[in-house]
Design an enzyme around this catalytic site. Structure first.
Site, PDB file in Angstrom:
ATOM      1  N   HIS A  13       0.833  -1.210   0.000  1.00 55.41           N
ATOM      2  CA  HIS A  13       0.000   0.000   0.000  1.00 55.41           C
ATOM      3  C   HIS A  13       0.865   1.257   0.000  1.00 55.41           C
ATOM      4  O   HIS A  13       2.048   1.227   0.355  1.00 55.41           O
ATOM      5  CB  HIS A  13      -0.933   0.001   1.216  1.00 55.41           C
ATOM      6  CG  HIS A  13      -0.192  -0.052   2.517  1.00 55.41           C
ATOM      7  ND1 HIS A  13       0.393   1.047   3.095  1.00 55.41           N
ATOM      8  CD2 HIS A  13       0.096  -1.101   3.334  1.00 55.41           C
ATOM      9  CE1 HIS A  13       0.990   0.704   4.229  1.00 55.41           C
ATOM     10  NE2 HIS A  13       0.829  -0.616   4.389  1.00 55.41           N
ATOM     11  N   GLN A  15       1.881   5.156   1.372  1.00 59.77           N
ATOM     12  CA  GLN A  15       2.221   5.561   2.741  1.00 59.77           C
ATOM     13  C   GLN A  15       0.973   5.798   3.594  1.00 59.77           C
ATOM     14  O   GLN A  15       0.083   6.555   3.224  1.00 59.77           O
ATOM     15  CB  GLN A  15       3.052   6.844   2.733  1.00 59.77           C
ATOM     16  CG  GLN A  15       3.526   7.236   4.125  1.00 59.77           C
ATOM     17  CD  GLN A  15       4.147   8.616   4.167  1.00 59.77           C
ATOM     18  OE1 GLN A  15       3.470   9.615   3.936  1.00 59.77           O
ATOM     19  NE2 GLN A  15       5.441   8.662   4.436  1.00 59.77           N
ATOM     20  N   SER A  16       0.942   5.144   4.751  1.00 61.59           N
ATOM     21  CA  SER A  16      -0.155   5.341   5.712  1.00 61.59           C
ATOM     22  C   SER A  16       0.262   6.382   6.744  1.00 61.59           C
ATOM     23  O   SER A  16       1.432   6.772   6.822  1.00 61.59           O
ATOM     24  CB  SER A  16      -0.477   4.017   6.416  1.00 61.59           C
ATOM     25  OG  SER A  16       0.585   3.662   7.291  1.00 61.59           O
ATOM     26  N   ASN A  17      -0.691   6.812   7.552  1.00 61.83           N
ATOM     27  CA  ASN A  17      -0.371   7.744   8.636  1.00 61.83           C
ATOM     28  C   ASN A  17       0.621   7.122   9.608  1.00 61.83           C
ATOM     29  O   ASN A  17       1.506   7.811  10.121  1.00 61.83           O
ATOM     30  CB  ASN A  17      -1.649   8.179   9.361  1.00 61.83           C
ATOM     31  CG  ASN A  17      -2.487   9.104   8.505  1.00 61.83           C
ATOM     32  OD1 ASN A  17      -1.966   9.984   7.830  1.00 61.83           O
ATOM     33  ND2 ASN A  17      -3.791   8.906   8.510  1.00 61.83           N
ATOM     34  N   ASN A  19       2.904   4.820   8.799  1.00 63.29           N
ATOM     35  CA  ASN A  19       4.203   4.841   8.109  1.00 63.29           C
ATOM     36  C   ASN A  19       4.858   6.213   8.251  1.00 63.29           C
ATOM     37  O   ASN A  19       6.046   6.315   8.546  1.00 63.29           O
ATOM     38  CB  ASN A  19       4.062   4.545   6.612  1.00 63.29           C
ATOM     39  CG  ASN A  19       3.591   3.170   6.269  1.00 63.29           C
ATOM     40  OD1 ASN A  19       2.927   3.001   5.253  1.00 63.29           O
ATOM     41  ND2 ASN A  19       3.913   2.163   7.060  1.00 63.29           N
ATOM     42  N   ARG A  61      -5.978   1.119   4.363  1.00 66.04           N
ATOM     43  CA  ARG A  61      -4.844   1.629   3.590  1.00 66.04           C
ATOM     44  C   ARG A  61      -4.659   0.887   2.269  1.00 66.04           C
ATOM     45  O   ARG A  61      -4.216   1.481   1.288  1.00 66.04           O
ATOM     46  CB  ARG A  61      -3.578   1.652   4.424  1.00 66.04           C
ATOM     47  CG  ARG A  61      -3.137   0.335   5.033  1.00 66.04           C
ATOM     48  CD  ARG A  61      -2.076   0.587   6.112  1.00 66.04           C
ATOM     49  NE  ARG A  61      -1.545  -0.599   6.739  1.00 66.04           N
ATOM     50  CZ  ARG A  61      -1.987  -1.111   7.889  1.00 66.04           C
ATOM     51  NH1 ARG A  61      -3.006  -0.551   8.514  1.00 66.04           N
ATOM     52  NH2 ARG A  61      -1.407  -2.170   8.407  1.00 66.04           N
ATOM     53  N   GLU A  83      -2.285  -7.341   7.334  1.00 68.93           N
ATOM     54  CA  GLU A  83      -0.976  -7.315   7.996  1.00 68.93           C
ATOM     55  C   GLU A  83      -1.005  -8.110   9.289  1.00 68.93           C
ATOM     56  O   GLU A  83      -2.072  -8.320   9.888  1.00 68.93           O
ATOM     57  CB  GLU A  83      -0.566  -5.859   8.266  1.00 68.93           C
ATOM     58  CG  GLU A  83       0.796  -5.663   8.894  1.00 68.93           C
ATOM     59  CD  GLU A  83       1.952  -6.192   8.070  1.00 68.93           C
ATOM     60  OE1 GLU A  83       2.200  -7.421   8.123  1.00 68.93           O
ATOM     61  OE2 GLU A  83       2.624  -5.392   7.396  1.00 68.93           O
TER      62      GLU A  83
END
Length: 184
Positions: A13, A15-17, A19, A61, A83
């Protein structure tokens, strides 16, 4: 556990918050950051192709990434490629080194995570001829473990798609190649 001998494209995925904050996201449902949304939109130039299926985990995400990177495609969600649950480590800073085989307190054991990941990918490969799978770095590590006997190796970048394919004319030999717009 072995993967079905069939090529597919895998992408982590965008970039997540979590990450962006350099924190372990695991099974916590973290949305994409602003940069992640832009990364996913930019990936559409490469990924918005005709796929037999676009498969994601059930976490936001991956779904957000797919909706922006392959707009208009029907998404198939699979809880089995979510995940790993890192238990008490979820939300903690990402360490420099990770012992994938250690089970964190209240977390998911590697062997359980690995089995469900590969079982789900094999289920996808049995159903679809050339799928795009958008999931998580842990799923990539499970793929790497299945192909090369270890989850250790370079970390896959956000939305950097990889072609996972058997080597031609070689039994049980695989290669991971940056995806350039078509299966080789």
């Amino acid at each position: 556990m072995q993967l079905i001998s069939k090529p597919f494209v895998f992408a982590r995925h965008a970039q997540s918050n979590f990450n962006a904050a350099k924190r372990i996201g695991g099974s916590t449902d973290s949305h994409l950051s602003e940069l992640g949304e832009q990364q996913a939109r930019n990936a559409a130039k490469l990924l918005n192709k005709s796929w037999s299926a676009v498969c994601t985990s059930d976490l936001a995400r991956t779904i957000q990434t797919a909706k922006l990177a392959v707009p208009g495609h029907e998404l198939k969600q699979f809880k089995g490629i979510r995940e790993r649950d890192w238990g008490c480590l979820e939300g903690c800073p990402i360490p420099d080194a990770t012992d994938y085989f250690a089970t964190p307190e209240n977390g998911e054991p590697w062997d359980d995570f690995y089995k469900r990941s590969i079982d789900t990918i094999n289920h996808i490969l049995a159903q679809y001829e050339h799928p795009l799978i958008i999931a998580h770095s842990g799923i990539y590590r499970a793929i790497h473990h299945s192909l090369f006997g270890t989850p250790k190796g370079p970390r896959i970048g956000n939305i950097e798609p990889i072609t996972v394919q058997p080597k031609r004319d070689q039994t049980n030999c695989w290669e991971l190649i940056p995806y350039r717009g078509h299966l080789l």
